[in-house]
Design a protein around this motif. Structure first.
Motif, short mmCIF file in Angstrom:
data_model
loop_
_atom_site.label_atom_id
_atom_site.label_comp_id
_atom_site.label_asym_id
_atom_site.label_seq_id
_atom_site.Cartn_x
_atom_site.Cartn_y
_atom_site.Cartn_z
N GLY A 1 76.35 40.57 -31.13
CA GLY A 1 77.08 39.95 -32.24
C GLY A 1 78.44 39.42 -31.84
N ASP A 2 79.39 40.32 -31.59
CA ASP A 2 80.76 39.89 -31.33
C ASP A 2 81.12 39.75 -29.85
OD1 ASP A 2 80.52 42.62 -31.01
OD2 ASP A 2 82.49 43.10 -31.85
N ILE A 3 80.21 40.14 -28.95
CA ILE A 3 80.42 39.94 -27.51
C ILE A 3 79.13 39.38 -26.92
CG2 ILE A 3 82.14 41.80 -27.32
CD1 ILE A 3 79.96 43.51 -26.02
N PRO A 4 79.20 38.82 -25.70
CA PRO A 4 77.97 38.25 -25.11
C PRO A 4 76.86 39.30 -24.95
CG PRO A 4 79.91 37.50 -23.93
CD PRO A 4 80.38 38.57 -24.88
N ASP A 5 75.61 38.85 -25.07
CA ASP A 5 74.45 39.73 -24.96
C ASP A 5 74.34 40.33 -23.56
OD1 ASP A 5 73.94 39.07 -27.55
OD2 ASP A 5 72.16 37.86 -27.14
N ILE A 6 73.84 41.55 -23.50
CA ILE A 6 73.82 42.33 -22.27
C ILE A 6 72.39 42.76 -21.93
CG2 ILE A 6 74.62 44.47 -21.17
CD1 ILE A 6 77.00 44.38 -23.18
N PRO B 1 76.32 65.19 -25.90
CA PRO B 1 77.14 64.85 -27.07
C PRO B 1 76.82 63.46 -27.65
CG PRO B 1 78.40 64.43 -25.10
CD PRO B 1 77.06 65.00 -24.65
N TYR B 2 75.62 63.33 -28.20
CA TYR B 2 75.20 62.02 -28.73
C TYR B 2 76.17 61.47 -29.76
CZ TYR B 2 70.70 62.51 -26.36
OH TYR B 2 69.72 62.63 -25.41
N GLN B 3 76.86 62.33 -30.51
CA GLN B 3 77.79 61.87 -31.53
C GLN B 3 78.99 61.14 -30.92
OE1 GLN B 3 77.34 65.00 -30.58
NE2 GLN B 3 79.35 65.93 -30.26
N ARG B 4 79.24 61.28 -29.62
CA ARG B 4 80.34 60.59 -28.95
C ARG B 4 79.85 59.43 -28.09
NH1 ARG B 4 84.45 63.69 -25.82
NH2 ARG B 4 85.42 61.64 -25.99
N MET B 5 78.56 59.14 -28.16
CA MET B 5 77.95 58.10 -27.33
C MET B 5 77.62 56.88 -28.18
SD MET B 5 75.55 60.74 -25.16
CE MET B 5 75.19 59.72 -23.72
N TRP B 6 77.17 55.81 -27.53
CA TRP B 6 76.68 54.66 -28.27
C TRP B 6 75.50 55.10 -29.13
CZ3 TRP B 6 78.90 49.97 -28.71
CH2 TRP B 6 79.88 49.62 -27.79
N GLU B 7 75.36 54.51 -30.28
CA GLU B 7 74.34 54.90 -31.26
C GLU B 7 72.91 54.77 -30.73
OE1 GLU B 7 73.42 53.74 -35.92
OE2 GLU B 7 75.21 52.91 -34.96
N ASP B 8 72.67 53.86 -29.79
CA ASP B 8 71.32 53.66 -29.27
C ASP B 8 70.88 54.74 -28.29
OD1 ASP B 8 71.69 52.35 -26.24
OD2 ASP B 8 73.37 52.00 -27.59
N ASP B 9 71.82 55.46 -27.69
CA ASP B 9 71.50 56.38 -26.60
C ASP B 9 70.47 57.44 -26.99
OD1 ASP B 9 73.42 54.89 -25.34
OD2 ASP B 9 74.67 56.58 -24.75
N GLU C 1 76.28 45.17 -34.43
CA GLU C 1 77.43 44.47 -34.99
C GLU C 1 78.60 45.41 -34.77
OE1 GLU C 1 77.94 41.43 -36.10
OE2 GLU C 1 75.83 40.91 -35.81
N GLY C 2 79.50 45.06 -33.85
CA GLY C 2 80.56 45.98 -33.47
C GLY C 2 79.94 47.22 -32.84
N ASP C 3 80.34 48.40 -33.31
CA ASP C 3 79.79 49.66 -32.80
C ASP C 3 78.57 50.13 -33.60
OD1 ASP C 3 81.70 49.80 -30.86
OD2 ASP C 3 82.72 51.56 -31.64
N SER C 4 78.15 49.35 -34.56
CA SER C 4 77.09 49.79 -35.48
C SER C 4 75.74 49.16 -35.11
CB SER C 4 77.47 49.41 -36.91
OG SER C 4 76.45 49.77 -37.80
N MET C 5 74.76 50.02 -34.84
CA MET C 5 73.42 49.54 -34.53
C MET C 5 72.73 49.08 -35.81
SD MET C 5 70.45 51.43 -32.29
CE MET C 5 70.12 52.71 -33.50
N GLN C 6 72.21 47.86 -35.79
CA GLN C 6 71.56 47.27 -36.95
C GLN C 6 70.04 47.31 -36.87
OE1 GLN C 6 73.66 45.97 -39.53
NE2 GLN C 6 75.06 47.14 -38.23
N TRP C 7 69.51 47.36 -35.63
CA TRP C 7 68.07 47.30 -35.42
C TRP C 7 67.77 47.87 -34.04
CZ3 TRP C 7 64.78 45.12 -31.84
CH2 TRP C 7 63.43 45.00 -32.21
#
Length: 166
Positions: A87-92, A123-131, A151-157
């Motif tokens: 979303g806000d940065i280039p795709d990885i 510590p999944y709560q401190r990691m990226w949501e997808d991990d 979108e930002g730090d929030s996983m949408q799908w």
């Protein structure tokens, strides 16, 4: 989340940033880092980063692990790929590796603080949501392909396939 159709057409998706991640698993523990700067600063993850021009993913993940933790993985193997529409940065496109041993001593650097966790207390709560969707597969030594929309730090799908041949 993959029960709704993807907002991205993955058949035409083209990543802009090639990257890597390394996870060292030894004696019932996993070596992670707390990122001190850059994308994901403050989050816990594996060492890794952008692939430099002329580098293979394996060369990159070895270099990044050495730079961030002062260790070299022994016999790393690719277990997964993560495709991120950000979303806000280039795709990885991120190549994900696992090693079961290393040389050197995990050391704090300008980029990262080394952290050991038992496999039962990641510590999944401190990691990226997808991990949480793919890291358990890596710990089971299974191959995977994960596709994620953020979108930002929030996983949408999300969607994760297993048994992928690399």
């Amino acid at each position: 989340m993959s029960f709704i159709s993807s907002p991205v057409d993955w058949t035409t998706w083209t990543p802009v940033i090639p990257a890597t991640l390394m996870f060292i698993v030894k004696d019932g523990r996993i070596l992670l880092i707390e990122k001190k700067r850059g994308l994901g600063a403050g989050k816990i993850n594996g060492p890794g980063g952008k692939i430099d021009a002329g580098e293979t993913p394996l060369e990159s993940v070895m270099r990044e692990t050495q730079e961030e933790l002062c260790v070299l993985p022994i016999n790393p193997r690719k277990l997964g790929e993560l495709w991120f529409s950000m979303g806000d940065i280039p795709d990885i496109l991120c190549h994900v590796y696992r090693a079961d041993d290393f040389t050197g001593t995990p050391t704090e650097t300008e980029e990262a603080v080394p952290l050991w966790y038992s496999l039962q207390s990641i510590p999944y709560q401190r990691m990226w949501e997808d991990d949480i969707h793919w890291l358990p597969l890596l710990l089971e030594d299974k191959t995977f392909l994960g596709k994620f929309v953020f979108e930002g730090d929030s996983m949408q799908w999300s969607h994760v396939e297993t048994g992928v041949a690399w």
